[in-house]
Design a protein around this motif. Structure first.
Motif, PDB file in Angstrom:
ATOM      1  N   LEU A 138       0.802  -1.030  -0.052  1.00 50.82           N
ATOM      2  CA  LEU A 138      -0.390   0.250  -0.675  1.00 50.82           C
ATOM      3  C   LEU A 138       0.890   0.730   0.081  1.00 50.82           C
ATOM      4  N   ASN A 139       2.211   1.369   0.251  1.00 54.38           N
ATOM      5  CA  ASN A 139       2.713   2.001   0.156  1.00 54.38           C
ATOM      6  C   ASN A 139       2.946   2.707  -1.111  1.00 54.38           C
ATOM      7  N   ASP A 140       2.843   1.403  -2.345  1.00 55.60           N
ATOM      8  CA  ASP A 140       3.580   1.327  -3.914  1.00 55.60           C
ATOM      9  C   ASP A 140       2.181   1.927  -4.704  1.00 55.60           C
ATOM     10  N   LEU A 141       1.895   2.476  -4.259  1.00 56.65           N
ATOM     11  CA  LEU A 141      -0.002   2.413  -4.822  1.00 56.65           C
ATOM     12  C   LEU A 141       1.136   3.835  -6.171  1.00 56.65           C
ATOM     13  N   LYS A 142      -0.145   3.807  -7.180  1.00 53.56           N
ATOM     14  CA  LYS A 142       0.593   4.869  -8.680  1.00 53.56           C
ATOM     15  C   LYS A 142      -0.404   5.551  -8.358  1.00 53.56           C
ATOM     16  N   GLY A 143      -0.095   6.685  -9.648  1.00 51.16           N
ATOM     17  CA  GLY A 143      -0.621   7.120  -9.992  1.00 51.16           C
ATOM     18  C   GLY A 143      -2.056   7.059 -10.212  1.00 51.16           C
ATOM     19  N   ILE A 144      -1.708   5.608 -11.182  1.00 47.45           N
ATOM     20  CA  ILE A 144      -2.729   4.730 -11.662  1.00 47.45           C
ATOM     21  C   ILE A 144      -2.302   3.388 -11.241  1.00 47.45           C
ATOM     22  N   ASN A 145      -3.752   3.052 -10.699  1.00 51.61           N
ATOM     23  CA  ASN A 145      -3.219   1.038 -10.440  1.00 51.61           C
ATOM     24  C   ASN A 145      -4.432   0.455 -11.115  1.00 51.61           C
ATOM     25  N   LYS A 148      -4.975   9.876  -6.952  1.00 45.06           N
ATOM     26  CA  LYS A 148      -4.254   8.134  -7.100  1.00 45.06           C
ATOM     27  C   LYS A 148      -6.029   7.272  -7.810  1.00 45.06           C
ATOM     28  N   PHE A 149      -5.620   6.578  -8.536  1.00 42.27           N
ATOM     29  CA  PHE A 149      -7.032   5.796  -9.116  1.00 42.27           C
ATOM     30  C   PHE A 149      -6.323   4.312  -8.803  1.00 42.27           C
ATOM     31  N   LEU A 173       3.136   8.384 -20.252  1.00 42.40           N
ATOM     32  CA  LEU A 173       2.908   7.667 -19.028  1.00 42.40           C
ATOM     33  C   LEU A 173       4.114   7.108 -18.761  1.00 42.40           C
ATOM     34  N   LYS A 174       4.978   7.541 -17.791  1.00 42.13           N
ATOM     35  CA  LYS A 174       6.102   6.940 -17.118  1.00 42.13           C
ATOM     36  C   LYS A 174       5.716   5.661 -16.760  1.00 42.13           C
ATOM     37  N   THR A 175       6.122   4.054 -16.430  1.00 43.99           N
ATOM     38  CA  THR A 175       6.212   2.823 -16.093  1.00 43.99           C
ATOM     39  C   THR A 175       5.651   3.113 -14.428  1.00 43.99           C
ATOM     40  N   SER A 176       6.726   4.225 -13.674  1.00 45.68           N
ATOM     41  CA  SER A 176       6.871   4.654 -12.599  1.00 45.68           C
ATOM     42  C   SER A 176       5.499   5.177 -11.811  1.00 45.68           C
ATOM     43  N   ASP A 177       4.876   5.253 -12.722  1.00 47.15           N
ATOM     44  CA  ASP A 177       3.716   6.505 -12.506  1.00 47.15           C
ATOM     45  C   ASP A 177       1.719   5.153 -12.341  1.00 47.15           C
ATOM     46  N   ILE A 178       2.899   4.235 -12.711  1.00 50.81           N
ATOM     47  CA  ILE A 178       1.274   2.609 -12.827  1.00 50.81           C
ATOM     48  C   ILE A 178       2.039   1.802 -12.808  1.00 50.81           C
ATOM     49  N   ASN A 179       0.858   0.543 -11.642  1.00 52.11           N
ATOM     50  CA  ASN A 179       0.832   0.089 -11.276  1.00 52.11           C
ATOM     51  C   ASN A 179      -0.704  -1.322 -11.884  1.00 52.11           C
TER      52      ASN A 179
END
Length: 448
Positions: free
Chosen positions: A18-25, A354-355, A397-403
């Protein structure tokens, strides 16, 4: 916080940081693989954060002291891990609005190692005013050291305080502020979160009636009419919260001006909907067609019904730090609008929202693929090509901004980035089979 869980509906086991939630999940998977279960588990976590009542005199296993040892930190970690596990298990059935027996086999393990490391480095303080003592105690923590500063209370100092009505001794007061300090660091409400469930297109038609009906039933229960228990609608907490949200919009619209984030998106939103969602003088959600004609929300397209609540969220509520749940984001949207809504989500995620989104749509995942690829080649693509495809420099979109969480084989797989992009192939097999069948049938149709 890392949570590991077992036996969550069709999901036999899973793990989420839960500490790794991105802008888009993004949550993807076939029907009945557990997308709603996973989304509701995350929703339960935020509900626990929201609902947690701080018990000032609750003992966590150590007395107040002026220095914390490694064993003290371990005690604190163990205490709050068990507390989270219990709170989540107890709240999960409430979120689903079902009996606790439904989740009798559900297991959860919480790991707060990251939070404890941050807490060790924490340099912060808190203040409580104890009315019976007429004293203010300020707790200060820096590294492992803790100080308690006691002063006579002075109303002119304007300090934040909490009042107690019972007689209390200094040592007990210090224990209370120590426990309070721990609670607000591990359980304080730090998020605002909003739900846009799959039932949103129907709820926007009946939101007033649904809330009024529930209020009337609760009133009957207060009056002793037990027969009303069976009348209570059994919709989940995300749906219930959405109904309450819709009913809150009228008051919010009177108290707030249109937000800047909405003004920046106004034309994009109107383009998707073909008009504007408004609140009329009688506090009803209405639709204003491009121009001046206003019609009842019941007379509009399913696209407008589906997006009306989200539109008004952006108009009056959206703030940096919000958590937004959207179930089946493609619901009632033409493929063209699915692409547009993902562009919108991408932009909003860059504004600090965050979504957590579930989807069955290959259009959604292909649009994300394009955004990831654009980020890699944005310095090469020319303005004419961007104009042709109706994209701009914000499209990437960066890969670091999405799960991307893929539910299959009864587990949760977090799809890993490879060479700067995600391989989101969930729908490829079905699409290839459809195309192969078409080619075979076309071969026979052409008489070859």
């Amino acid at each position: 916080m890392i949570i590991k869980f077992k036996n969550l509906g069709p999901i036999e086991n899973g793990e989420i940081d839960l500490n790794d939630l991105k802008g888009i999940n993004l949550i993807i998977g076939k029907n009945n693989t557990g997308k709603t279960y996973l989304s509701n588990l995350l929703y339960t976590y935020f509900k626990v954060r929201e609902r947690q009542n701080i018990k000032m005199d609750e003992v966590v296993g150590i007395r107040f002291k002026d220095r914390l040892s490694d064993s003290d930190y371990e005690t604190i970690k163990d205490y709050f891990e068990k507390k989270y596990e219990k709170e989540i298990k107890d709240t999960l059935s409430q979120v689903f609005h079902t009996s606790k027996d439904t989740f009798k086999d559900f297991e959860i393990e919480v790991n707060l190692s990251d939070e404890i490391l941050e807490f060790k480095k924490l340099d912060d303080d808190t203040i409580i005013y104890f009315r019976e003592m007429r004293k203010t105690i300020k707790l200060k923590k820096f590294e492992d050291k803790i100080e308690y500063l006691m002063e006579d209370y002075d109303e002119n100092k304007g300090k934040r305080y909490i009042t107690y009505n019972r007689k209390i001794e200094e040592e007990e007061a210090k224990q209370i502020i120590f426990g309070y300090f721990l609670h607000i660091k591990f359980f304080q409400k730090i998020y605002k979160f909003y739900s846009f469930p799959a039932e949103r297109s129907g709820a926007v038609l009946f939101y007033k009636q649904l809330l009024e009906e529930r209020s009337n039933i609760l009133r009957e229960l207060e009056m002793g009419n037990d027969e009303s228990i069976g009348k209570i609608s059994r919709y989940s907490e995300p749906v219930n919260d959405y109904v309450k949200f819709l009913n809150s919009i009228s008051d919010r619209s009177k108290a707030m001006n249109e937000l800047e984030i909405y003004k920046n998106l106004d034309e994009r939103l109107k383009e998707i909907l073909g008009g504007e969602v408004i609140i009329d003088t009688e506090d009803n959600i209405m639709f204003k067609i491009n121009g001046d004609k206003i019609i009842d929300i019941g007379m509009v397209s399913s696209t407008v019904k589906t997006l009306a609540g989200f539109y008004l969220y952006l108009k009056y509520f959206a703030m940096e730090g919000d958590i937004v749940f959207i179930d089946e984001i493609e619901l009632n949207l033409h493929p063209e609008n699915q692409r547009k809504i993902m562009k919108l989500i991408n932009y909003l995620s860059k504004q600090g929202i965050k979504f957590i989104i579930s989807t069955h749509s290959p259009i959604i995942t292909e649009e994300i693929d394009n955004m990831l690829l654009f980020e890699k080649v944005k310095d090469k693509i020319n303005s004419e090509e961007m104009k042709e495809y109706e994209i701009n420099s914000e499209y990437g979109l960066k890969t670091s901004d999405i799960n991307v969480f893929h539910l299959h084989n009864k587990t949760v797989e977090k799809i890993k980035e490879k060479n700067g992009e995600f391989e989101i192939e969930t729908f490829n097999t079905v699409l290839e089979e459809t195309d192969n069948l078409y080619q075979t049938l076309l071969f026979y149709a052409e008489g070859k």
